[in-house]
Design an enzyme around this catalytic site. Structure first.
Site, short mmCIF file in Angstrom:
data_model
loop_
_atom_site.label_atom_id
_atom_site.label_comp_id
_atom_site.label_asym_id
_atom_site.label_seq_id
_atom_site.Cartn_x
_atom_site.Cartn_y
_atom_site.Cartn_z
N ASP A 77 8.16 2.20 -28.09
CA ASP A 77 8.18 1.34 -26.63
C ASP A 77 8.78 0.62 -26.85
O ASP A 77 10.00 0.37 -27.01
CB ASP A 77 6.36 1.20 -26.67
CG ASP A 77 6.09 -0.15 -25.84
OD1 ASP A 77 6.83 -0.58 -24.91
OD2 ASP A 77 4.78 -0.18 -25.65
N GLY A 130 10.48 -0.59 -30.31
CA GLY A 130 10.79 0.08 -31.25
C GLY A 130 10.68 -0.33 -32.69
O GLY A 130 12.03 -0.79 -33.37
N ARG A 174 -2.30 6.22 -25.10
CA ARG A 174 -2.74 5.33 -26.17
C ARG A 174 -4.14 4.82 -25.95
O ARG A 174 -4.63 4.20 -27.49
CB ARG A 174 -1.35 4.29 -26.16
CG ARG A 174 -0.02 5.00 -26.88
CD ARG A 174 0.28 3.88 -26.73
NE ARG A 174 1.44 3.56 -25.06
CZ ARG A 174 2.76 2.65 -25.21
NH1 ARG A 174 2.96 2.15 -26.26
NH2 ARG A 174 2.49 2.83 -23.39
N ASP A 231 8.84 11.24 -33.21
CA ASP A 231 7.34 10.29 -32.65
C ASP A 231 7.15 10.50 -31.38
O ASP A 231 8.14 11.62 -30.48
CB ASP A 231 7.34 9.13 -32.87
CG ASP A 231 6.45 8.53 -33.36
OD1 ASP A 231 4.82 9.40 -32.76
OD2 ASP A 231 5.65 7.54 -33.32
N THR A 239 8.58 -0.37 -35.01
CA THR A 239 8.46 0.30 -35.90
C THR A 239 9.51 1.30 -36.39
O THR A 239 9.70 0.97 -37.90
CB THR A 239 6.95 1.33 -35.56
OG1 THR A 239 6.62 -0.09 -35.17
CG2 THR A 239 6.73 2.27 -36.81
N LYS A 289 3.27 2.61 -43.60
CA LYS A 289 2.93 1.42 -43.85
C LYS A 289 1.75 0.54 -43.63
O LYS A 289 0.52 1.34 -42.66
CB LYS A 289 4.08 1.39 -42.06
CG LYS A 289 2.94 2.19 -40.60
CD LYS A 289 3.49 1.87 -40.00
CE LYS A 289 2.55 2.05 -38.32
NZ LYS A 289 3.74 2.00 -37.16
N GLU A 327 0.58 -1.32 -0.09
CA GLU A 327 -0.25 -0.36 0.40
C GLU A 327 1.02 1.39 0.12
O GLU A 327 1.76 1.59 0.53
CB GLU A 327 -1.08 -0.15 1.15
CG GLU A 327 -2.32 -1.10 1.26
CD GLU A 327 -2.96 -0.55 2.45
OE1 GLU A 327 -3.20 0.87 3.16
OE2 GLU A 327 -3.78 -1.57 2.53
#
Length: 312
Positions: free
Chosen positions: A221, A223, A93, A217, A225, A191, A36
């Site tokens: 995340d 990588g 996202r 960009d 792409t 793409k 906690e």
């Protein structure tokens, strides 16, 4: 005003405090044995304008709860105004329904922050602009463009050789804004997946032959792409490919993937503390600071001055 740092990015918080020549307020963020979270504000904040600095990065749920509990503690301590300073807005996202019976978690998180007692929000490079509308309180979304532009000009004296690249169609507005500031040309990586489970097919919109390409960009995340786009650009005879990304999430083997890729360099901001990422290291990865940008925005909010003029 007072600055309070939760635990996700104390390095950035201290850099912001140094820029503003204001010490960080004393506060304790700790965990009980059952994990906690407990927060105690250890100095008087009654009637104060308080800025809580916390990226909701990995571990996202823990850091989000720290932010919410910290806001609640400040509200109960009679702070006059509480601003949640969130350099990296986790869950950003999930800004729309992607299918039936799916959530819009970015809106849920916004509701939680408002309910906890925040009076306003300051963020950096939201994944989608409409997330500002998820908050029912004033929200300032900063752009990392000035910070990236300054570093690019320092690294590349001859801007005419550059080509700014959007790694997908959705990021064209962001990439064009930087290209306009630099006076550079713009190209787009288009793409698509022919079918599920089949590798992406990439087409380059624009002539990149002989140009030093810089991909822009908001989030990196895994990588994947970026690495695929770099290969596609080099196949079109680009001279080199590097990337400037605002938020370096870098999970799931991303650092190794970037290190083994054809990218010359990946530059990220310190919106996410490198020490809190799942993946660490990588000689191709470099961080630049947003402390001055965030600090200037905080000062302007405290003084009731324009924030948008930072980008004019």
């Amino acid at each position: 005003m007072k600055l309070l740092s939760a635990s996700s990015n104390r390095t950035l918080a201290q850099a912001i405090a140094d820029h503003l020549d204001t010490p960080l307020a004393q506060g304790e963020f700790k965990r009980f044995k059952d994990n906690e979270i407990f927060v105690e504000i250890q100095e008087n904040v009654r009637g104060e304008d308080v800025f809580v600095i916390q990226s909701t990065s990995y571990p996202a749920n823990d850091h989000l709860m720290e932010l919410l509990i910290g806001i609640d503690a400040l509200r109960r301590a009679s702070a006059r105004r509480i601003t949640a300073v969130i350099p990296y807005y986790g869950y950003g996202r999930q800004d729309r329904k992607v299918g039936g019976r799916t959530p819009i978690t970015a809106k849920l998180v916004a509701n939680m922050i408002v309910t906890a007692g925040a009076d306003r929000v300051l963020t950096l490079e939201l994944h989608a602009g409409q997330i500002q509308g998820f908050f029912d309180i004033p929200t300032d979304n900063l752009f990392s463009t000035p910070v990236l532009e300054r570093d690019i000009r320092h690294k590349h004296k001859n801007v005419s050789d550059l080509m700014i690249i959007s790694p997908d169609v959705g990021g064209v507005v962001r990439a064009r804004a930087l290209a306009n500031r630099l006076g550079a040309d713009l190209a787009i990586v288009d793409k698509r997946r022919p079918k599920a489970g089949v590798s992406e097919v990439m087409n380059i919109i624009g002539d990149v032959e002989g140009r030093h390409c810089i991909m822009i960009d908001d989030i990196v995340d895994s990588g994947g792409t970026l690495c695929n786009a770099a290969d596609a650009l080099l196949e079109e005879k680009a001279a080199s490919v590097s990337a400037y990304i605002t938020h370096g999430v870098l999970s799931n083997g991303a650092v190794k993937r970037i290190q083994a890729s054809s990218l010359t360099e990946l530059v990220v901001t310190d919106s996410i503390d490198p020490d809190t990422r799942k993946d660490k290291g990588g000689t191709k990865i470099r961080a630049i600071s947003i402390a001055q940008l965030m600090g200037e925005a905080i000062k302007r909010i405290a003084n009731e001055e324009s924030v948008s003029s930072l980008f004019e």
